[in-house]
Design a protein around this motif. Sequence first.
Motif, PDB file in Angstrom:
ATOM      1  N   THR A  74       0.866  -1.095   0.008  1.00  0.00           N
ATOM      2  CA  THR A  74       0.182  -0.289  -0.066  1.00  0.00           C
ATOM      3  C   THR A  74       0.952   1.246  -0.059  1.00  0.00           C
ATOM      4  O   THR A  74       0.760   2.208  -0.689  1.00  0.00           O
ATOM      5  CB  THR A  74      -0.960   0.000   1.247  1.00  0.00           C
ATOM      6  N   CYS A  75       1.949   1.150   0.805  1.00  0.00           N
ATOM      7  CA  CYS A  75       2.907   2.372   0.775  1.00  0.00           C
ATOM      8  C   CYS A  75       3.890   2.191  -0.130  1.00  0.00           C
ATOM      9  O   CYS A  75       4.581   3.150  -0.599  1.00  0.00           O
ATOM     10  CB  CYS A  75       3.295   2.544   2.296  1.00  0.00           C
ATOM     11  N   HIS A  76       4.534   1.056  -0.228  1.00  0.00           N
ATOM     12  CA  HIS A  76       5.659   0.651  -1.262  1.00  0.00           C
ATOM     13  C   HIS A  76       5.460   0.190  -2.341  1.00  0.00           C
ATOM     14  O   HIS A  76       6.380  -0.649  -2.992  1.00  0.00           O
ATOM     15  CB  HIS A  76       6.709  -0.258  -0.453  1.00  0.00           C
ATOM     16  N   SER A  77       4.381   0.742  -3.212  1.00  0.00           N
ATOM     17  CA  SER A  77       4.152   0.011  -4.442  1.00  0.00           C
ATOM     18  C   SER A  77       5.094   0.534  -5.543  1.00  0.00           C
ATOM     19  O   SER A  77       5.076  -0.165  -6.438  1.00  0.00           O
ATOM     20  CB  SER A  77       2.711   0.658  -4.815  1.00  0.00           C
ATOM     21  N   VAL A 106       8.428   0.689  -4.947  1.00  0.00           N
ATOM     22  CA  VAL A 106       9.866   0.511  -4.758  1.00  0.00           C
ATOM     23  C   VAL A 106      10.597  -0.543  -5.653  1.00  0.00           C
ATOM     24  O   VAL A 106      11.948  -0.275  -5.546  1.00  0.00           O
ATOM     25  CB  VAL A 106       9.655  -0.210  -3.324  1.00  0.00           C
ATOM     26  N   ALA A 107       9.996  -1.150  -6.573  1.00  0.00           N
ATOM     27  CA  ALA A 107      10.641  -2.127  -7.477  1.00  0.00           C
ATOM     28  C   ALA A 107      10.469  -1.456  -9.089  1.00  0.00           C
ATOM     29  O   ALA A 107      11.608  -1.759 -10.004  1.00  0.00           O
ATOM     30  CB  ALA A 107      10.265  -3.489  -7.363  1.00  0.00           C
ATOM     31  N   HIS A 108       9.365  -1.214  -9.032  1.00  0.00           N
ATOM     32  CA  HIS A 108       9.074  -0.624 -10.679  1.00  0.00           C
ATOM     33  C   HIS A 108       8.773   0.819 -11.062  1.00  0.00           C
ATOM     34  O   HIS A 108       8.161   1.052 -11.966  1.00  0.00           O
ATOM     35  CB  HIS A 108       8.214  -1.651 -11.291  1.00  0.00           C
ATOM     36  N   ALA A 109       9.097   1.618  -9.881  1.00  0.00           N
ATOM     37  CA  ALA A 109       8.850   3.130 -10.181  1.00  0.00           C
ATOM     38  C   ALA A 109       7.640   3.533 -10.515  1.00  0.00           C
ATOM     39  O   ALA A 109       7.468   4.528 -11.221  1.00  0.00           O
ATOM     40  CB  ALA A 109      10.158   3.759 -10.906  1.00  0.00           C
ATOM     41  N   LYS A 110       6.766   2.827 -10.306  1.00  0.00           N
ATOM     42  CA  LYS A 110       5.251   3.401 -10.750  1.00  0.00           C
ATOM     43  C   LYS A 110       4.992   3.607 -12.240  1.00  0.00           C
ATOM     44  O   LYS A 110       4.286   4.480 -12.514  1.00  0.00           O
ATOM     45  CB  LYS A 110       4.804   4.212 -10.002  1.00  0.00           C
ATOM     46  N   VAL A 111       5.695   2.626 -13.152  1.00  0.00           N
ATOM     47  CA  VAL A 111       5.463   2.752 -14.658  1.00  0.00           C
ATOM     48  C   VAL A 111       3.983   2.657 -14.847  1.00  0.00           C
ATOM     49  O   VAL A 111       3.719   3.382 -15.937  1.00  0.00           O
ATOM     50  CB  VAL A 111       6.493   1.857 -15.285  1.00  0.00           C
ATOM     51  N   VAL A 112       3.289   1.974 -14.202  1.00  0.00           N
ATOM     52  CA  VAL A 112       1.833   1.874 -14.824  1.00  0.00           C
ATOM     53  C   VAL A 112       1.107   3.103 -14.469  1.00  0.00           C
ATOM     54  O   VAL A 112       0.407   3.738 -15.455  1.00  0.00           O
ATOM     55  CB  VAL A 112       1.169   0.511 -14.013  1.00  0.00           C
ATOM     56  N   GLU A 113       1.261   3.752 -13.104  1.00  0.00           N
ATOM     57  CA  GLU A 113       0.538   4.897 -12.816  1.00  0.00           C
ATOM     58  C   GLU A 113       0.894   6.021 -13.616  1.00  0.00           C
ATOM     59  O   GLU A 113       0.379   6.953 -13.977  1.00  0.00           O
ATOM     60  CB  GLU A 113       1.056   5.267 -11.387  1.00  0.00           C
ATOM     61  N   ARG A 114       2.242   6.047 -13.929  1.00  0.00           N
ATOM     62  CA  ARG A 114       2.807   7.153 -14.821  1.00  0.00           C
ATOM     63  C   ARG A 114       2.464   6.942 -16.438  1.00  0.00           C
ATOM     64  O   ARG A 114       2.893   7.773 -17.088  1.00  0.00           O
ATOM     65  CB  ARG A 114       4.313   7.250 -14.693  1.00  0.00           C
ATOM     66  N   GLY A 115       1.753   5.900 -16.684  1.00  0.00           N
ATOM     67  CA  GLY A 115       1.510   5.616 -18.189  1.00  0.00           C
ATOM     68  C   GLY A 115       2.869   5.496 -19.144  1.00  0.00           C
ATOM     69  O   GLY A 115       2.736   5.839 -20.388  1.00  0.00           O
ATOM     70  N   LEU A 116       3.817   4.745 -18.787  1.00  0.00           N
ATOM     71  CA  LEU A 116       5.168   4.577 -19.493  1.00  0.00           C
ATOM     72  C   LEU A 116       5.265   3.482 -19.907  1.00  0.00           C
ATOM     73  O   LEU A 116       6.562   3.036 -20.453  1.00  0.00           O
ATOM     74  CB  LEU A 116       6.316   5.127 -18.621  1.00  0.00           C
ATOM     75  N   ASN A 117       4.539   2.368 -19.774  1.00  0.00           N
ATOM     76  CA  ASN A 117       4.848   0.977 -20.044  1.00  0.00           C
ATOM     77  C   ASN A 117       3.562   0.627 -21.090  1.00  0.00           C
ATOM     78  O   ASN A 117       3.485  -0.565 -21.420  1.00  0.00           O
ATOM     79  CB  ASN A 117       4.581  -0.083 -18.734  1.00  0.00           C
ATOM     80  N   LEU A 169      14.433   7.892 -16.488  1.00  0.00           N
ATOM     81  CA  LEU A 169      13.070   7.456 -16.311  1.00  0.00           C
ATOM     82  C   LEU A 169      12.942   6.845 -14.943  1.00  0.00           C
ATOM     83  O   LEU A 169      11.890   6.860 -14.595  1.00  0.00           O
ATOM     84  CB  LEU A 169      12.973   6.196 -17.258  1.00  0.00           C
ATOM     85  N   VAL A 170      14.036   6.699 -14.275  1.00  0.00           N
ATOM     86  CA  VAL A 170      13.820   5.937 -12.784  1.00  0.00           C
ATOM     87  C   VAL A 170      14.435   7.019 -11.787  1.00  0.00           C
ATOM     88  O   VAL A 170      15.892   6.969 -11.929  1.00  0.00           O
ATOM     89  CB  VAL A 170      14.497   4.348 -12.734  1.00  0.00           C
ATOM     90  N   LYS A 171      13.793   7.337 -11.051  1.00  0.00           N
ATOM     91  CA  LYS A 171      14.003   8.303  -9.968  1.00  0.00           C
ATOM     92  C   LYS A 171      13.581   8.022  -8.538  1.00  0.00           C
ATOM     93  O   LYS A 171      12.597   7.338  -8.312  1.00  0.00           O
ATOM     94  CB  LYS A 171      13.855   9.831 -10.192  1.00  0.00           C
ATOM     95  N   ASN A 172      14.237   8.465  -7.655  1.00  0.00           N
ATOM     96  CA  ASN A 172      13.792   8.075  -6.252  1.00  0.00           C
ATOM     97  C   ASN A 172      12.458   8.485  -5.930  1.00  0.00           C
ATOM     98  O   ASN A 172      11.601   7.867  -5.175  1.00  0.00           O
ATOM     99  CB  ASN A 172      14.991   8.731  -5.025  1.00  0.00           C
ATOM    100  N   GLU A 173      12.191   9.777  -6.432  1.00  0.00           N
ATOM    101  CA  GLU A 173      10.671  10.202  -6.186  1.00  0.00           C
ATOM    102  C   GLU A 173       9.555   9.062  -6.446  1.00  0.00           C
ATOM    103  O   GLU A 173       8.406   9.068  -5.997  1.00  0.00           O
ATOM    104  CB  GLU A 173      10.198  11.380  -6.685  1.00  0.00           C
ATOM    105  N   TYR A 174      10.077   8.214  -7.415  1.00  0.00           N
ATOM    106  CA  TYR A 174       8.937   7.114  -7.937  1.00  0.00           C
ATOM    107  C   TYR A 174       9.102   5.917  -7.176  1.00  0.00           C
ATOM    108  O   TYR A 174       8.315   5.116  -6.856  1.00  0.00           O
ATOM    109  CB  TYR A 174       9.237   6.994  -9.436  1.00  0.00           C
ATOM    110  N   MET A 175      10.317   5.757  -6.567  1.00  0.00           N
ATOM    111  CA  MET A 175      10.616   4.445  -5.813  1.00  0.00           C
ATOM    112  C   MET A 175      10.219   4.526  -4.324  1.00  0.00           C
ATOM    113  O   MET A 175       9.654   3.648  -3.929  1.00  0.00           O
ATOM    114  CB  MET A 175      12.206   4.229  -5.838  1.00  0.00           C
ATOM    115  N   ARG A 176      10.529   5.868  -3.869  1.00  0.00           N
ATOM    116  CA  ARG A 176      10.214   5.742  -2.308  1.00  0.00           C
ATOM    117  C   ARG A 176       8.616   5.938  -2.134  1.00  0.00           C
ATOM    118  O   ARG A 176       7.692   6.348  -3.145  1.00  0.00           O
ATOM    119  CB  ARG A 176      10.821   7.085  -1.815  1.00  0.00           C
ATOM    120  N   PRO A 177       8.157   5.860  -0.748  1.00  0.00           N
ATOM    121  CA  PRO A 177       6.689   5.830  -0.503  1.00  0.00           C
ATOM    122  C   PRO A 177       6.462   7.347  -0.708  1.00  0.00           C
ATOM    123  O   PRO A 177       7.107   8.289  -0.668  1.00  0.00           O
ATOM    124  CB  PRO A 177       6.707   5.828   0.879  1.00  0.00           C
ATOM    125  N   ASN A 178       5.238   7.486  -1.452  1.00  0.00           N
ATOM    126  CA  ASN A 178       4.636   8.764  -1.956  1.00  0.00           C
ATOM    127  C   ASN A 178       4.062   9.193  -0.666  1.00  0.00           C
ATOM    128  O   ASN A 178       2.868   8.761  -0.229  1.00  0.00           O
ATOM    129  CB  ASN A 178       3.777   8.729  -3.399  1.00  0.00           C
TER     130      ASN A 178
END
Length: 446
Positions: A173-176, A178-189, A205-214
């Motif tokens: 829920t918080c760490h979604s 951590v491994a794939h940088a939220k590529v789905v939510e960002r519409g990049l896959n 394409l991969v930055k900490n702001e997408y890896m860390r809990p939002n």
Amino acid sequence: MAFWKKKRNSQNEDQEREKKPGLFRRIWRKLRSIDWKNPVNRWRLLFASLFAVVALSGTMWGAIAFTSSPQFCSWCHEMSPEFVTFEASAHSEIKCTQCHIEPGVVNTLTHKVHSLKEVYYHIVGPPDPIVQTVAVKNDNCIQCHSENRLVSATGDLIVNHSEHIKEDIPCITCHSGVAHAKVVERGLNTQKDLDYWTLENTEKLVKNEYMRPNMGTCIDCHDKVNKGDRPWEDIQYSLPDNPHKDGHGKSDEGHAEAAEVAVLTEEEQAAEDRKKVQGVILQALGKQTDDVKISMDCSTCHMEVGIPDNHQVKDWKQDHGTSAIQELNECMDCHQDSKWIKHFQKEDIVSLIDAGASRTKYNPDPAVAKAESRENNFCSSCHSQRPDGHLESDVWLTAHADKAETKQQKSECFVCHDEAKLLENATITAPTEVYCEQCHRTGLKK
């Protein structure tokens, strides 16, 4: 005569071929002819059986190990976004299966059988985009991570993991991201973007702001808890929206029916969402009017980060325009929408690559500050309200001249007002429809 003989020989050959037993029948006859009362034959059968079991087990284990490696996943072109983000993540030293398969031999074998559908999709065409539909279980996370961590590794965030786990809140829920940088939510896959996912483009394409809990995830969940909800009980809350809810590339009928009876238009829904987000932001600023279970104040979750000193001086609300223009990049460290909203906005992969990995240097510009204050939910949540210093309208009309003499003063006015009436196709609109030339028909002093 020769023809008759040839035909006769052919018939004899056919008869002989029909009389000759097949391979399996010959093997069966051979097995039946063996004297199983002979101890030597029994030992031979035992050793042959053991050899067959070891060979079969070794083959199966090797196949499982081979198909569980990240390199095997990377062979499929459609998995490029997932593989590149995985390689850049903190989990790159472990296997994909350590997160995506529950611990246990039975779970591993069951998952391998279910995964055969991925082979089918690879042949006929994978879903576009590929979306995670099965959440990573807490059991996978606690294989490596402790449940008792209280403070984040940076020493700033106060995160009582054990209390969250007691409430059955999934780690994902918080760490979604951590491994794939939220590529789905960002519409990049999507399929059209797969060729851009190379290791050379990783830093872009991969930055900490997408890896860390939002932070927006925390705020959204805390807001729902304060309203009496437990959103994590629906696992879909922890997963990205799935456009293929009823199979490969299909939408569920319920969703289609809901779309047909929807009352709000797309623009109205966007306005409603914006209003909701701004309400959460105002609550986070400490403007709660009711008792809440979880405070939205910064100190609730942060040990070091807090409200800056200059924000607490008298009349900061009215006098922060100059600081906003000069230090907009620093303002956005806290006030950017991506930190206050659970879901990231869709991004363009080509623009991200062209912009590069480095942070764009900000040069003080009133026009940029004005645009940001109008588009940014945090800024507009206050800028959409009439300032207290404007007095009553009939008094302000004749009293504001000395407040808008200099270029700097005018730039502050233009955060909420436009000089002239905007065109209908304007993309950035002011919080108010009042514009200067409604009264100043002959223009303004520059």
